[in-house]
Motif scaffolding. Structure first.
Motif, PDB file in Angstrom:
ATOM      1  N   ALA A 628     -50.272  -3.757   8.061  1.00 40.67           N
ATOM      2  CA  ALA A 628     -50.848  -2.155   8.295  1.00 40.67           C
ATOM      3  C   ALA A 628     -51.208  -1.666   7.389  1.00 40.67           C
ATOM      4  N   GLY A 629     -51.644  -0.028   7.621  1.00 43.20           N
ATOM      5  CA  GLY A 629     -51.939   0.286   6.703  1.00 43.20           C
ATOM      6  C   GLY A 629     -52.781   1.906   7.329  1.00 43.20           C
ATOM      7  N   ILE A 630     -52.482   2.882   6.642  1.00 44.18           N
ATOM      8  CA  ILE A 630     -52.962   4.217   6.793  1.00 44.18           C
ATOM      9  C   ILE A 630     -52.819   5.089   5.703  1.00 44.18           C
ATOM     10  N   GLN A 631     -54.145   5.195   5.365  1.00 47.49           N
ATOM     11  CA  GLN A 631     -54.383   6.903   4.268  1.00 47.49           C
ATOM     12  C   GLN A 631     -55.214   7.658   4.174  1.00 47.49           C
ATOM     13  N   GLY A 632     -54.703   8.782   3.695  1.00 51.53           N
ATOM     14  CA  GLY A 632     -55.534   9.924   4.078  1.00 51.53           C
ATOM     15  C   GLY A 632     -56.019  10.556   2.452  1.00 51.53           C
ATOM     16  N   ARG A 633     -57.071  10.606   2.483  1.00 50.54           N
ATOM     17  CA  ARG A 633     -57.364  10.971   0.992  1.00 50.54           C
ATOM     18  C   ARG A 633     -58.167  12.679   1.198  1.00 50.54           C
ATOM     19  N   PHE A 634     -57.593  14.105   0.869  1.00 46.79           N
ATOM     20  CA  PHE A 634     -57.914  15.233   1.306  1.00 46.79           C
ATOM     21  C   PHE A 634     -58.765  16.106  -0.050  1.00 46.79           C
ATOM     22  N   TYR A 635     -60.201  15.746  -0.346  1.00 43.26           N
ATOM     23  CA  TYR A 635     -60.487  16.658  -1.377  1.00 43.26           C
ATOM     24  C   TYR A 635     -60.578  17.801  -1.519  1.00 43.26           C
ATOM     25  N   LEU A 636     -59.667  18.503  -2.202  1.00 42.35           N
ATOM     26  CA  LEU A 636     -59.577  19.793  -2.245  1.00 42.35           C
ATOM     27  C   LEU A 636     -60.979  20.922  -2.602  1.00 42.35           C
ATOM     28  N   SER A 637     -60.961  21.916  -2.183  1.00 44.82           N
ATOM     29  CA  SER A 637     -62.135  23.292  -2.236  1.00 44.82           C
ATOM     30  C   SER A 637     -61.984  23.126  -3.899  1.00 44.82           C
ATOM     31  N   ARG A 638     -63.301  23.971  -4.034  1.00 52.34           N
ATOM     32  CA  ARG A 638     -63.567  24.414  -5.704  1.00 52.34           C
ATOM     33  C   ARG A 638     -64.997  25.460  -5.731  1.00 52.34           C
ATOM     34  N   THR A 639     -64.572  26.251  -6.816  1.00 55.71           N
ATOM     35  CA  THR A 639     -65.815  26.488  -6.731  1.00 55.71           C
ATOM     36  C   THR A 639     -65.677  26.982  -8.115  1.00 55.71           C
ATOM     37  N   PHE A 640     -67.349  27.325  -8.838  1.00 56.11           N
ATOM     38  CA  PHE A 640     -67.891  26.969 -10.116  1.00 56.11           C
ATOM     39  C   PHE A 640     -68.065  27.699 -11.082  1.00 56.11           C
ATOM     40  N   ASP A 641     -67.286  28.383 -11.679  1.00 54.54           N
ATOM     41  CA  ASP A 641     -68.106  30.028 -12.186  1.00 54.54           C
ATOM     42  C   ASP A 641     -69.350  29.759 -13.547  1.00 54.54           C
ATOM     43  N   GLY A 642     -70.253  30.316 -13.585  1.00 53.96           N
ATOM     44  CA  GLY A 642     -70.669  30.534 -13.303  1.00 53.96           C
ATOM     45  C   GLY A 642     -72.656  29.322 -12.866  1.00 53.96           C
ATOM     46  N   GLN A 643     -71.799  28.872 -11.881  1.00 60.55           N
ATOM     47  CA  GLN A 643     -73.123  27.776 -11.368  1.00 60.55           C
ATOM     48  C   GLN A 643     -73.872  28.304  -9.546  1.00 60.55           C
ATOM     49  N   LEU A 654     -60.556  12.791   4.413  1.00 57.24           N
ATOM     50  CA  LEU A 654     -60.542  11.612   5.080  1.00 57.24           C
ATOM     51  C   LEU A 654     -59.625  10.506   5.395  1.00 57.24           C
ATOM     52  N   PHE A 655     -59.375   9.983   6.742  1.00 60.56           N
ATOM     53  CA  PHE A 655     -58.354   9.272   7.138  1.00 60.56           C
ATOM     54  C   PHE A 655     -59.236   7.323   7.263  1.00 60.56           C
ATOM     55  N   ASP A 656     -58.588   6.285   6.177  1.00 56.18           N
ATOM     56  CA  ASP A 656     -58.983   4.665   6.920  1.00 56.18           C
ATOM     57  C   ASP A 656     -57.695   4.074   7.357  1.00 56.18           C
ATOM     58  N   ALA A 657     -57.736   3.009   7.624  1.00 56.90           N
ATOM     59  CA  ALA A 657     -56.577   2.151   8.633  1.00 56.90           C
ATOM     60  C   ALA A 657     -57.252   0.822   8.739  1.00 56.90           C
ATOM     61  N   TYR A 658     -56.266   0.135   8.943  1.00 59.19           N
ATOM     62  CA  TYR A 658     -56.335  -1.690   8.251  1.00 59.19           C
ATOM     63  C   TYR A 658     -55.219  -2.357   9.202  1.00 59.19           C
ATOM     64  N   VAL A 659     -55.243  -3.009   9.781  1.00 62.50           N
ATOM     65  CA  VAL A 659     -54.234  -3.846  10.022  1.00 62.50           C
ATOM     66  C   VAL A 659     -54.701  -5.290  10.288  1.00 62.50           C
ATOM     67  N   SER A 660     -53.845  -6.240   9.686  1.00 62.49           N
ATOM     68  CA  SER A 660     -54.073  -7.416   9.607  1.00 62.49           C
ATOM     69  C   SER A 660     -53.023  -8.248   9.951  1.00 62.49           C
ATOM     70  N   TYR A 661     -53.367 -10.196  10.607  1.00 67.87           N
ATOM     71  CA  TYR A 661     -52.512 -10.998  10.682  1.00 67.87           C
ATOM     72  C   TYR A 661     -52.398 -12.018  10.383  1.00 67.87           C
ATOM     73  N   ASP A 662     -51.616 -12.884   9.723  1.00 71.28           N
ATOM     74  CA  ASP A 662     -51.601 -14.140   8.937  1.00 71.28           C
ATOM     75  C   ASP A 662     -51.670 -15.859   9.784  1.00 71.28           C
TER      76      ASP A 662
END
Length: 712
Positions: A628-643, A654-662
């Motif tokens: 089984a598993g859980i994961q978190g992906r944290f995409y951090l804020s960003r500004t773009f000079d010149g854009q 974002l968070f994802d999860a998974y569980v399995s059984y054999d």
């Protein structure tokens, strides 16, 4: 009911895949193999273990890859989820803007390049179904190990291993998935089977997999917008075949032939509805009729290899391959397609198609240098011939003429272990000799119906690499390196838009390659329950290539100097709880360019060229039949000079999860992508095209996948 399911998964699922190199199972020569903890990565084109190379390398093992694909759906989305230095996926069939360390990626299958260098279709990340992939090797940073295109790194997809025991073996997969509202439109399914047989020195493997994808829903249960070029994964069917035949000519020599065919086709059930950036309304889709042929991706490959591990005291490797692709885009009455000699203005419907054919070969020989202790040498030659054309298929007009690309590249590498391997010196050179052959052709009426005279522009370039590895004790190593990677500009974009009369290609096309100089220092520790790595890199190009998007969503390229710097951190630790592993990953990257030609790098690269900083957190539990598993992906804020400030990025998580059984009858697993059903605008859409309402896309909301996987 949904809320209870989410609470149950959050409480019971702990763990997810690590992006660190996994101990791979011993397998065929086409796969990464291990001797103890020394992982050999075949994409590095040496039998030396990864620990002997001044590179950052990750191998995503078969179990980790399988679980992440169950969550994310595709190989490229799985790699993106696990590696913080990889940009957020577009969630489309189109890979434009997906980068590794802010640079372009060379995708290969068992070392066979999937790119189309003359006219980039940006579909090289989806050319084989992940059901046929055993593991993924990722080499970070600019390098020319596999030739053109790897200015950011190489992602080598290693196909399923050949059987090692006599008899019949195989596996089967059946799965279904649905969006958060469990509507019929969002439901999809997949079924596949793989069968292997070995007797004595002969083995054969074959399989097929079919997948149907429904529409994608965002966190507000709205349909996600359909890409106007139909470069889509949603509302598509795909059918993929794979086969391998092998024979062991001796205990040290093996001959094998691998073939694959991947066809993804849009079902054309939905039409795109523009969003409104000013009001924060993302693009969506609705049922409707789509004119023209369905957009599709077709990739066919056959590869033959011969490996002799004991020829004159060394290893000889021969590989030849043929690769053919046909990428069809959706049509429209675009201004570019109009020609009043065919139809009244603004009434002519057309659509484009890229056709590419590659023929290539590789030969290398590796052995210890006689008389010098622990000095290993590799010499070889790579050859690639690519023929590509882009045609408007409704009216049979040439947009990009049938152009031939030829590359011949001899190379040599040395790796010298000193003081019992405490210090290793590595270095080498690859000499690229490239030529284009462009015929005389006439541009479209939109560009003036000009005759462009053909030619054979070319370039030659030596690409160098060197580095040092210091390993004072087993499990602790530091390294520093310099390497050069290269690619060529998207020639097709240049050829198709020539608007001047009397142009001669040899004088007009600047084939000066994009050469990226990559400098890197890193430290890796693998002691006891902890595996950790840190690397800092600098990547620069005096004459780089920057994607620039117009108001119509069509990209052009601009040659500008580029400087990219970044930091990668990864930690994996086994906890006191048996079977529980925790992973932390972090990536920081900054990219600058000179857009106005004043000699100062005073503008940030935008979201089509650079990824956001990211933090990954995951826990993984595997004990007995339960995983089984859980994961978190944290995409951090960003500004773009010149854009444009509209394209500043506020970040999302974002968070994802998974569980399995054999079970005795196979493994049953349930995965959830975007566990909290977060609503967000994708990074690619949010950070460019400030006035483009058609490509203002939200990201995929909560999605459930239930699957059964059986091995025998």
């Amino acid at each position: 009911m949904k809320l209870k399911l989410v609470h149950f998964l959050m409480a019971s699922a702990v763990g997810c895949s690590s992006a660190h190199a996994q101990d791979a199972e011993a397998g065929s020569d086409a796969a990464a193999s291990t001797e103890g903890e020394n992982i050999v990565v075949t994409a590095a084109r040496t039998k030396l273990p990864a620990s002997a190379l001044p590179l950052t390398v990750h191998v995503i093992g078969s179990e980790d890859l399988s679980r992440q694909v169950a969550v994310s759906g595709t190989t490229v989305a799985a790699v993106s989820a696990l590696l913080p230095a990889f940009s957020p996926p577009r969630e489309k069939d189109n890979s434009t803007g997906e980068t590794l360390r802010g640079r372009s990626i060379l995708y290969t299958i068992d070392g066979v390049p999937q790119s189309t260098p003359i006219r980039d279709s940006a579909r090289d990340s989806h050319t084989i179904d992940p059901f046929f992939i055993d593991r993924v090797e990722v080499i970070y940073g600019s390098n020319a190990l596999q030739g053109i295109g790897a200015t950011g790194g190489v992602i080598n997809q290693v196909t399923v291993l050949a059987p090692t025991k006599d008899g019949v073996s195989g596996r089967a997969l059946v799965q279904g998935n649905t969006g958060d509202n469990f509507s019929g439109a969002s439901m999809g399914g997949k079924a596949g089977a793989l069968l292997s047989y070995r007797t004595g020195v002969f083995d054969v493997t074959g399989g097929a997999v079919f997948e149907r994808r429904g529409v994608y829903l965002d966190g507000h249960d709205r349909h996600i917008g359909i890409d106007s070029n139909r470069s889509e994964l949603q509302d598509t069917d795909s059918l993929s075949f794979f086969g391998r035949v092998g024979i062991d000519l001796s205990s040290n020599t093996r001959l094998e032939v691998i073939g694959s065919r991947y066809n993804l086709k849009n079902n054309n059930h939905y039409v795109a509805i523009d969003g409104n950036r000013d009001e924060g309304i993302t693009a969506t889709s609705e049922r409707g009729d789509v004119e023209g042929e369905p957009a599709s991706t077709l990739s066919e490959m056959i590869s033959a290899s011969l490996t002799d591990k004991d020829l004159g005291g060394g290893t000889l490797t021969l590989q030849g391959f043929f690769n053919r692709s046909k990428d069809t885009f959706s049509g429209g009455t675009l201004a570019t397609y109009q020609d009043t000699s065919i139809a009244p203005k603004n009434t002519l419907f057309d659509q484009s198609q890229n056709r590419s054919r590659k023929l290539g070969g590789k030969i290398s020989y590796e052995r210890p240098v006689p008389g010098i202790s622990d000095l290993n040498a590799i010499v070889g030659l790579d050859a690639l011939f690519d023929r590509t054309a882009q045609t408007l298929i409704q009216t049979n007009r040439t947009w990009v003429p049938r152009t031939t690309f030829r590359s011949l590249a001899p190379f040599g590498q040395l790796n010298w272990g000193l003081f019992g391997g405490v210090i290793r010196l590595a270095g080498g050179v690859r000499y690229e000799n490239v030529q284009l052959d462009v015929p005389t052709y006439t541009t479209l009426a939109y560009y003036g119906s000009n005759v462009v005279y053909g030619g054979k522009p070319s370039f030659e370039r030596a690409l160098w690499n060197g580095g040092v590895v210091f390993e004072p004790v087993k499990g602790i190593r530091a390294y520093g390196s310099y390497s050069e990677g290269y690619t060529i500009p998207d020639v097709g974009r240049i050829l198709r838009s020539i608007s001047k009369a009397g142009v001669h290609v040899s004088d007009y096309i600047d084939l000066t390659p994009v050469v990226s100089n990559n400098r890197e220092i890193g430290v890796e520790i693998a002691r006891g329950p902890v595996k950790a790595s840190a690397s800092y890199y600098w990547s620069s190009s005096k004459l780089g290539e920057v994607l620039e998007r117009g108001d119509d969503g069509i990209y052009t390229t601009s040659r500008q100097p580029i400087d990219i710097q970044g930091l990668d951190l990864n930690i994996v630790t086994q906890t006191p709880v048996p079977g529980l592993k925790v992973t932390v990953g972090y990536s920081h990257v900054v990219g600058r360019t000179d857009d106005d030609g004043d000699g100062k790098l005073d503008e940030d690269l935008d979201g089509a060229n650079i990824s956001p900083d990211r933090l990954n957190l995951s826990a993984n539990y595997a004990h007995g039949p339960l995983a089984a598993g859980i994961q978190g992906r944290f995409y951090l804020s960003r500004t773009f000079d010149g854009q444009d400030e509209v394209n500043n990025f506020s970040g999302y998580k974002l968070f994802d999860a998974y569980v399995s059984y054999d079970f005795d009858f196979g493994q049953v697993g349930l995965s959830v992508e975007n566990l909290t059903d977060a609503y967000y605008v994708t990074y690619y859409s949010d950070t460019q095209g400030p006035t483009d309402n058609a490509r203002f896309y939200s990201g995929r909301g909560r999605n459930f996948t239930l699957r059964w996987n059986y091995r025998f």
